[in-house]
Motif scaffolding. Structure first.
Motif, PDB file in Angstrom:
ATOM      1  N   TYR A 207      70.425  25.654  11.457  1.00 27.52           N
ATOM      2  CA  TYR A 207      69.160  25.201  12.723  1.00 27.52           C
ATOM      3  C   TYR A 207      67.683  24.523  11.685  1.00 27.52           C
ATOM      4  O   TYR A 207      67.226  24.528  13.067  1.00 27.52           O
ATOM      5  CB  TYR A 207      68.783  26.209  13.515  1.00 27.52           C
ATOM      6  CG  TYR A 207      70.229  26.528  13.819  1.00 27.52           C
ATOM      7  CD1 TYR A 207      70.847  25.701  15.030  1.00 27.52           C
ATOM      8  CD2 TYR A 207      70.973  27.752  13.447  1.00 27.52           C
ATOM      9  CE1 TYR A 207      72.381  26.027  15.536  1.00 27.52           C
ATOM     10  CE2 TYR A 207      72.598  28.130  14.291  1.00 27.52           C
ATOM     11  CZ  TYR A 207      72.889  27.468  15.165  1.00 27.52           C
ATOM     12  OH  TYR A 207      74.492  27.820  15.956  1.00 27.52           O
ATOM     13  N   ASN A 208      67.880  24.362  10.384  1.00 28.48           N
ATOM     14  CA  ASN A 208      66.040  24.745   9.713  1.00 28.48           C
ATOM     15  C   ASN A 208      66.052  22.981   9.704  1.00 28.48           C
ATOM     16  O   ASN A 208      64.823  22.263   9.633  1.00 28.48           O
ATOM     17  CB  ASN A 208      66.164  25.471   7.978  1.00 28.48           C
ATOM     18  CG  ASN A 208      65.456  26.311   8.544  1.00 28.48           C
ATOM     19  OD1 ASN A 208      65.574  27.140  10.006  1.00 28.48           O
ATOM     20  ND2 ASN A 208      65.866  27.312   7.342  1.00 28.48           N
ATOM     21  N   LEU A 209      67.386  22.165  10.163  1.00 26.68           N
ATOM     22  CA  LEU A 209      67.256  20.331  10.710  1.00 26.68           C
ATOM     23  C   LEU A 209      66.096  20.543  10.854  1.00 26.68           C
ATOM     24  O   LEU A 209      64.931  19.420  10.302  1.00 26.68           O
ATOM     25  CB  LEU A 209      68.848  19.864  10.949  1.00 26.68           C
ATOM     26  CG  LEU A 209      68.758  18.592  10.797  1.00 26.68           C
ATOM     27  CD1 LEU A 209      68.132  17.889   9.459  1.00 26.68           C
ATOM     28  CD2 LEU A 209      69.614  17.804  11.847  1.00 26.68           C
ATOM     29  N   PRO A 210      65.911  20.344  12.096  1.00 22.30           N
ATOM     30  CA  PRO A 210      64.553  20.302  12.770  1.00 22.30           C
ATOM     31  C   PRO A 210      62.992  19.988  11.717  1.00 22.30           C
ATOM     32  O   PRO A 210      62.431  19.466  11.887  1.00 22.30           O
ATOM     33  CB  PRO A 210      64.304  20.207  14.169  1.00 22.30           C
ATOM     34  CG  PRO A 210      65.220  21.412  14.231  1.00 22.30           C
ATOM     35  CD  PRO A 210      66.161  21.038  13.384  1.00 22.30           C
ATOM     36  N   ARG A 214      60.641  17.506  10.374  1.00 24.28           N
ATOM     37  CA  ARG A 214      59.396  16.821  10.380  1.00 24.28           C
ATOM     38  C   ARG A 214      58.320  18.031   8.855  1.00 24.28           C
ATOM     39  O   ARG A 214      57.644  16.672   8.652  1.00 24.28           O
ATOM     40  CB  ARG A 214      58.739  18.536  11.310  1.00 24.28           C
ATOM     41  CG  ARG A 214      57.309  18.259  11.073  1.00 24.28           C
ATOM     42  CD  ARG A 214      57.112  19.999  12.181  1.00 24.28           C
ATOM     43  NE  ARG A 214      57.659  21.259  11.062  1.00 24.28           N
ATOM     44  CZ  ARG A 214      56.964  22.922  10.693  1.00 24.28           C
ATOM     45  NH1 ARG A 214      57.016  22.737  12.247  1.00 24.28           N
ATOM     46  NH2 ARG A 214      57.357  23.281  10.546  1.00 24.28           N
ATOM     47  N   ASP A 215      59.043  18.056   8.158  1.00 22.70           N
ATOM     48  CA  ASP A 215      58.609  18.570   6.475  1.00 22.70           C
ATOM     49  C   ASP A 215      58.219  17.588   6.188  1.00 22.70           C
ATOM     50  O   ASP A 215      57.159  17.057   5.237  1.00 22.70           O
ATOM     51  CB  ASP A 215      58.382  19.963   6.506  1.00 22.70           C
ATOM     52  CG  ASP A 215      58.019  20.745   6.459  1.00 22.70           C
ATOM     53  OD1 ASP A 215      57.540  21.145   7.674  1.00 22.70           O
ATOM     54  OD2 ASP A 215      58.387  22.395   6.718  1.00 22.70           O
ATOM     55  N   LEU A 216      59.401  16.555   6.115  1.00 22.92           N
ATOM     56  CA  LEU A 216      60.112  15.766   4.996  1.00 22.92           C
ATOM     57  C   LEU A 216      59.357  14.046   5.621  1.00 22.92           C
ATOM     58  O   LEU A 216      59.033  12.809   5.045  1.00 22.92           O
ATOM     59  CB  LEU A 216      60.875  15.268   4.746  1.00 22.92           C
ATOM     60  CG  LEU A 216      61.944  16.594   4.220  1.00 22.92           C
ATOM     61  CD1 LEU A 216      63.088  16.371   4.191  1.00 22.92           C
ATOM     62  CD2 LEU A 216      60.773  16.315   2.363  1.00 22.92           C
ATOM     63  N   LEU A 217      59.010  14.231   6.965  1.00 20.25           N
ATOM     64  CA  LEU A 217      59.465  12.582   8.124  1.00 20.25           C
ATOM     65  C   LEU A 217      58.101  13.114   8.776  1.00 20.25           C
ATOM     66  O   LEU A 217      57.431  11.894   9.359  1.00 20.25           O
ATOM     67  CB  LEU A 217      60.621  12.019   8.018  1.00 20.25           C
ATOM     68  CG  LEU A 217      61.569  11.933   7.720  1.00 20.25           C
ATOM     69  CD1 LEU A 217      63.059  11.502   8.644  1.00 20.25           C
ATOM     70  CD2 LEU A 217      61.311  10.750   6.579  1.00 20.25           C
ATOM     71  N   ALA A 246      74.111  15.178   5.634  1.00 18.33           N
ATOM     72  CA  ALA A 246      73.586  13.397   5.684  1.00 18.33           C
ATOM     73  C   ALA A 246      72.952  13.497   7.209  1.00 18.33           C
ATOM     74  O   ALA A 246      72.460  12.183   6.805  1.00 18.33           O
ATOM     75  CB  ALA A 246      75.556  13.799   6.503  1.00 18.33           C
ATOM     76  N   ILE A 247      73.094  14.498   8.575  1.00 19.10           N
ATOM     77  CA  ILE A 247      72.328  14.017   9.172  1.00 19.10           C
ATOM     78  C   ILE A 247      70.750  14.109   9.140  1.00 19.10           C
ATOM     79  O   ILE A 247      70.669  12.490   8.982  1.00 19.10           O
ATOM     80  CB  ILE A 247      71.788  15.246  10.166  1.00 19.10           C
ATOM     81  CG1 ILE A 247      73.476  15.261  10.849  1.00 19.10           C
ATOM     82  CG2 ILE A 247      71.443  15.030  11.414  1.00 19.10           C
ATOM     83  CD1 ILE A 247      73.716  15.832  11.998  1.00 19.10           C
ATOM     84  N   LEU A 248      70.360  14.814   7.808  1.00 21.11           N
ATOM     85  CA  LEU A 248      68.934  14.364   7.130  1.00 21.11           C
ATOM     86  C   LEU A 248      68.772  13.410   5.767  1.00 21.11           C
ATOM     87  O   LEU A 248      67.836  12.259   5.849  1.00 21.11           O
ATOM     88  CB  LEU A 248      68.590  16.051   6.197  1.00 21.11           C
ATOM     89  CG  LEU A 248      66.968  16.135   5.953  1.00 21.11           C
ATOM     90  CD1 LEU A 248      65.852  15.502   7.484  1.00 21.11           C
ATOM     91  CD2 LEU A 248      66.843  17.175   5.262  1.00 21.11           C
ATOM     92  N   ALA A 249      70.372  13.132   5.454  1.00 25.12           N
ATOM     93  CA  ALA A 249      69.589  11.714   4.543  1.00 25.12           C
ATOM     94  C   ALA A 249      69.429  10.674   5.617  1.00 25.12           C
ATOM     95  O   ALA A 249      68.903   9.479   5.562  1.00 25.12           O
ATOM     96  CB  ALA A 249      70.657  11.471   3.734  1.00 25.12           C
ATOM     97  N   ALA A 250      69.882  10.319   6.915  1.00 27.37           N
ATOM     98  CA  ALA A 250      70.101   9.649   7.471  1.00 27.37           C
ATOM     99  C   ALA A 250      69.038   9.264   8.138  1.00 27.37           C
ATOM    100  O   ALA A 250      68.681   8.370   8.043  1.00 27.37           O
ATOM    101  CB  ALA A 250      71.283   9.688   8.342  1.00 27.37           C
ATOM    102  N   ASN A 251      68.098  10.816   8.513  1.00 28.83           N
ATOM    103  CA  ASN A 251      66.845  10.204   9.201  1.00 28.83           C
ATOM    104  C   ASN A 251      65.985   9.634   7.968  1.00 28.83           C
ATOM    105  O   ASN A 251      65.118   9.110   8.308  1.00 28.83           O
ATOM    106  CB  ASN A 251      66.240  11.579   9.236  1.00 28.83           C
ATOM    107  CG  ASN A 251      66.992  11.687  11.152  1.00 28.83           C
ATOM    108  OD1 ASN A 251      66.208  12.089  11.736  1.00 28.83           O
ATOM    109  ND2 ASN A 251      68.404  12.127  11.182  1.00 28.83           N
ATOM    110  N   LEU A 280      74.971  15.275  18.124  1.00 29.47           N
ATOM    111  CA  LEU A 280      74.035  14.942  19.120  1.00 29.47           C
ATOM    112  C   LEU A 280      72.469  15.542  19.382  1.00 29.47           C
ATOM    113  O   LEU A 280      71.824  14.917  20.044  1.00 29.47           O
ATOM    114  CB  LEU A 280      75.560  15.632  20.185  1.00 29.47           C
ATOM    115  CG  LEU A 280      75.146  15.226  21.135  1.00 29.47           C
ATOM    116  CD1 LEU A 280      74.588  14.247  21.622  1.00 29.47           C
ATOM    117  CD2 LEU A 280      75.571  16.088  22.296  1.00 29.47           C
ATOM    118  N   ALA A 281      72.185  16.835  19.321  1.00 31.38           N
ATOM    119  CA  ALA A 281      71.387  17.517  19.006  1.00 31.38           C
ATOM    120  C   ALA A 281      69.978  16.383  18.093  1.00 31.38           C
ATOM    121  O   ALA A 281      68.713  15.824  19.034  1.00 31.38           O
ATOM    122  CB  ALA A 281      70.760  19.091  17.643  1.00 31.38           C
ATOM    123  N   ASN A 282      70.755  16.093  16.749  1.00 28.70           N
ATOM    124  CA  ASN A 282      69.505  15.017  16.341  1.00 28.70           C
ATOM    125  C   ASN A 282      68.784  13.752  16.912  1.00 28.70           C
ATOM    126  O   ASN A 282      68.139  13.333  16.952  1.00 28.70           O
ATOM    127  CB  ASN A 282      69.918  14.943  14.687  1.00 28.70           C
ATOM    128  CG  ASN A 282      69.067  13.727  14.475  1.00 28.70           C
ATOM    129  OD1 ASN A 282      69.214  12.941  13.850  1.00 28.70           O
ATOM    130  ND2 ASN A 282      67.646  14.274  13.736  1.00 28.70           N
TER     131      ASN A 282
END
Length: 637
Positions: A207-210, A214-217, A246-251, A280-282
Motif C-alpha cells: 500500500y506504499n505504492l502511492p 509521489r516521492d519518485l515522481l 511493475a505498476i510503479l515502473a510503468a508510472n 485500477l487504484a493507480n
C-alpha cells in the motif's frame, strides 16, 4: 441586620481581591481561567500561530507574555521554533544551548538543535545532537524516523542513509525506512541500490505504492537516471515480483512519455485479482491528475496508457460491481479528456474509431456512467470539427438521443450539440427546429440560453437583422451570468448602433452577416474572405472620424482568424488599426492585450510584448482585466 446581608458585600470584596492578584494581559487577550495554568491558553494560541506560519504575530504575543511573567522555559521553546521558521538558525542554536545549560531534559530541544546545526552546516554537531535526541525519546523507531525527516529536509543524503543504516542495525529491521533510503540513494547516484530499496518497501507494504510514486515522481522529486529505470524494470520482470513494482515502473515510464512500455509492463501482470485492483487504484489516481498536467509527452502518454489499461481492468475477473463501474467511469473520463484536448488524434479518423469503441464498452458495462454521455457528445463534436463530418456527428447524436439511459441533462446537451451539427451541415431548417425546442426547456437554462444565442446568430446570418437584435438582447437579459451573455449584448448593441449609423446601415450589416454564416458552418477561410469583403466596402463608405463599432468588431474577428492561420503580421496589422483609428472604441484595450499575447506566445518577441502590455496599462488603466495583464508582465522573461 441579617448575617446574609453582611455576607454578600464581603464575598464581593474577596472576589475583587482575588481578581486583582491575577496577572493581567494587555487589552484584547482573555484573562487566564485556571490558577494552575494561567498562561496555557495563550501559549496554545502561540503554537497555533506558528503552525499557521504567522510568525510575526506569534512573536508579538510571546513578548506580551514575557512582560506579564510567563515561564521563561515555555517562551524559549516557542522562540526557538520562530527562529527556525524565519531562517535564523544561529539564534535558534543559541537558545537551544541556553536551555540545555539550564538542565532542560526535553528531547524537543535536542530535535530543534539538530535542525539548527544542519541549517548552519555543522554536521558533527548535528550528529551529536541526533545521538542525544535518540537517547531521550521513548520509542527509538519513532525517534529514528523523526531524525531522518530532519536530515532529509536539510538535503543531507549521505547523513540520511547512514542514519537509516544505523537504525536497521540497532533495531534489527532490514526494511526500516526503505522509502526515504531509496530516494536519498538516488540523490547519491546509487541507482541499483535505490531500486532494490523500492522493492523492499513494497514487499513490506504494497500500500506504499502511492507514497513511493509521489516521492519518485512528485514535485521536487529527484531526477531519475536511466540506470534506475532499467533496474526497476528488471526487478518487476523477475519471477514472483509484486505487481505493484511493475505498476510503479510503468508510472516511471509514463513520466518520460513511454506509454507502450508502461502498458506492456502492467498488462503482463494483470492475471491475479490483487494485481487488477492495484492497477485500477493507480489508474484512478492517474485519471484524477490529468487536468493538472502540463501539455507535453507525459500527459499524452498518461492518457494513452489509461485507454489501454482501464479496458483490460474492466474486463478482468474478480472485480466487484463497484470496482468495475469505477474502471468504466475512469475510462469514459479519460476519453473525454483526450477528446477535449485533441490528444492521440494525429490520425483523426482512427482516433474517432478508437474512442467510439471504448465508449461503446463503457455503455455496455455501465450505461448510467456519469461521464459517458459527456464523452459521447464530445466525440460527436470531434467528428464534426476534426473529421469535418457534421452529418456523421449528427447521426451519432441522433443515436445517443434514443438511449433510454441518457439522463435529462444529457438530453439537453445532446440536443444542443445536434443543433450545432445541423448548422455545420447547413441544414438550417432542422437546426432551427431542434434549437427552438431546446430553447423552451425551463429546467436546463444554460443549454437553452446557448440555443437562443445560436438562433440569434442564425437570424443575423440569414439577414433577419431586427429579429437578431431583439433576440441578442433577450439572451443577455435572461441569463446575464452565462459565458455568451457579454458577446450577445455586444452584438445586439452593435446591430442597433449600425442601424442608426448615418454612414453605415443594413447593407453593411448584410455583408458582415455573410461572415457570421461562414462561422456557423465552420468555414474559417470563407469567413476570412467575407470579412475582407465587408472591410473593403466599409472603409470607403463609413465616416472614420465617428465611432464605428461594427468595423471595429470585424477587424478584431479578422485578427483572430489571421492568428489561427499563422499569419501573425496580418493579425497585428488589423489590431494596430483598431488602436490607431478607434482609440476610444470598445475593443481598443482588448486589441492591445491581444497584440501582446501574439507577440509573447506566437512571435516570441517578449520585448515587444512588454511594450504593448505597458502601453495598455498606461492608456487604459481601467481595463477590466488589468490584473491579468500585470501578471503576464511579471511572467515575461
Amino acid at each position: 441586620m441579617s448575617w446574609r446581608v453582611l455576607l454578600v458585600p464581603l464575598l464581593i470584596l474577596l472576589a475583587a481581591g482575588a481578581v486583582a492578584q491575577q496577572p493581567r494581559l494587555p487589552q484584547g487577550h482573555p484573562l487566564p481561567q485556571r490558577p494552575g495554568g494561567v498562561y496555557e491558553s495563550q501559549l496554545q494560541q502561540v503554537d497555533q500561530l506558528i503552525r499557521l506560519d504567522q510568525l510575526s504575530r506569534a512573536n508579538a504575543l510571546l513578548e506580551q507574555l514575557a512582560e506579564v511573567g510567563a515561564p521563561a522555559a515555555d517562551l524559549r521553546k516557542r522562540r526557538i521554533r520562530i527562529a527556525l521558521g524565519i531562517g535564523e538558525p544561529a539564534q535558534a542554536r543559541d537558545l537551544c544551548r541556553e536551555a540545555l545549560a539550564e538542565g532542560a531534559a526535553d528531547p524537543e530541544i535536542w530535535r530543534h538543535l539538530v535542525s539548527a546545526d544542519l541549517a548552519l552546516g555543522d554536521t558533527d554537531g548535528a550528529r551529536q545532537a541526533i545521538d542525544e535526541f535518540l537517547r531521550r525519546v521513548d520509542d527509538p523507531r519513532v525517534g529514528f524516523a523523526t531524525a531522518v525527516d530532519l536530515t532529509a529536509a536539510a538535503r543531507r543524503p549521505q547523513l540520511t542513509v547512514a542514519l537509516i543504516d544505523s537504525a536497521r542495525v540497532l533495531l534489527g529491521d532490514t526494511a526500516l525506512l526503505a522509502r526515504p533510503r531509496a530516494v536519498h540513494l538516488l540523490a547519491l547516484g546509487r541507482a541499483d541500490e535505490a531500486a532494490r530499496e523500492v522493492a523492499v518497501d513494497l514487499v513490506a507494504s504494497p500500500y506504499n505504492l502511492p507514497f513511493l510514486r509521489r516521492d519518485l515522481l512528485g514535485e521536487g522529486a529527484p531526477s531519475l537516471p536511466p540506470a534506475f529505470e532499467r533496474a526497476l524494470r528488471g526487478l518487476a520482470a523477475a519471477p514472483g515480483a509484486l505487481p505493484e513494482l511493475a505498476i510503479l515502473a510503468a508510472n516511471v515510464q509514463i513520466a518520460r512519455g513511454d506509454a507502450g512500455g508502461a502498458r506492456d509492463l502492467v498488462l503482463s501482470h494483470l492475471g491475479g485479482r490483487e494485481a487488477v485492483r492495484a492497477a485500477l487504484a493507480n489508474a484512478g489516481v492517474l485519471t484524477t491528475e490529468l487536468p493538472v498536467l502540463a501539455d507535453g509527452p507525459e500527459r499524452t502518454a498518461q492518457v494513452d496508457y489509461l485507454l489501454d489499461v482501464l479496458p483490460a481492468c474492466a474486463r478482468a475477473a474478480g472485480l466487484t460491481p463497484r470496482q468495475r463501474q469505477q474502471a468504466l467511469d475512469n475510462l469514459a473520463g479519460a476519453c473525454m479528456f483526450a477528446l477535449q484536448n485533441r490528444l492521440l488524434a494525429d490520425d483523426p479518423r482512427q482516433a474517432a474509431a478508437r474512442f467510439g469503441e471504448l465508449l461503446e464498452q463503457v455503455r455496455q458495462g455501465d450505461p448510467e456512467s456519469s461521464e459517458l454521455y459527456a464523452a459521447q457528445i464530445e466525440l460527436a463534436r470531434f467528428t464534426r470539427e476534426q473529421l469535418h463530418d457534421p452529418a456523421g456527428a449528427a447521426a451519432r447524436l441522433e443515436t445517443l438521443l434514443q438511449d433510454l439511459d441518457l439522463p435529462l441533462e444529457g438530453v439537453a446537451l445532446a440536443r444542443l450539440a445536434l443543433g450545432e451539427s445541423y448548422l455545420a451541415a447547413r441544414d438550417t431548417s432542422r437546426a432551427r427546429q431542434v434549437l427552438t425546442a431546446l430553447g423552451r426547456d425551463r429546467d436546463f437554462r444554460a443549454p437553452a440560453g446557448r440555443a437562443h444565442y445560436l438562433l440569434a446568430r442564425l437570424d443575423l446570418a440569414e439577414g433577419h437583422i431586427g429579429t437578431a437584435r431583439d433576440r441578442f438582447a433577450a439572451v443577455a437579459l435572461d441569463n446575464p451570468s452565462a459565458p455568451y451573455a457579454n458577446e450577445a449584448l455586444g452584438l445586439g448593441l452593435v446591430i442597433a448602433e449600425e442601424l442608426q449609423n448615418p454612414t453605415g446601415g443594413p447593407d453593411l450589416l448584410l455583408r458582415y452577416a455573410r461572415a457570421v454564416w461562414f462561422e456557423l458552418v465552420d468555414e474559417p477561410d470563407s469567413q476570412r474572405v467575407a470579412l475582407h469583403d465587408y472591410l473593403e466596402r466599409a472603409e470607403v463608405q463609413v465616416d472614420p472620424t465617428a465611432p464605428q463599432p461594427l468595423l471595429e468588431l470585424a477587424r478584431f474577428e479578422l485578427a483572430g482568424l489571421e492568428r489561427a492561420a499563422g499569419r501573425y503580421d496580418h493579425a497585428l496589422a488589423q489590431l494596430d488599426r483598431i488602436v490607431t483609428e478607434q482609440p476610444a472604441g470598445r475593443l481598443a484595450a482588448r486589441s492591445l492585450a491581444l497584440r501582446g499575447e501574439i507577440l509573447a506566445d506566437d512571435r516570441l518577441d517578449t520585448a515587444a510584448a512588454r511594450r504593448e502590455y505597458e502601453r495598455l496599462l498606461t492608456q487604459y488603466p481601467d481595463y477590466l482585466f488589468a490584473g491579468e495583464i500585470r501578471q503576464r508582465l511579471r511572467d515575461l522573461p
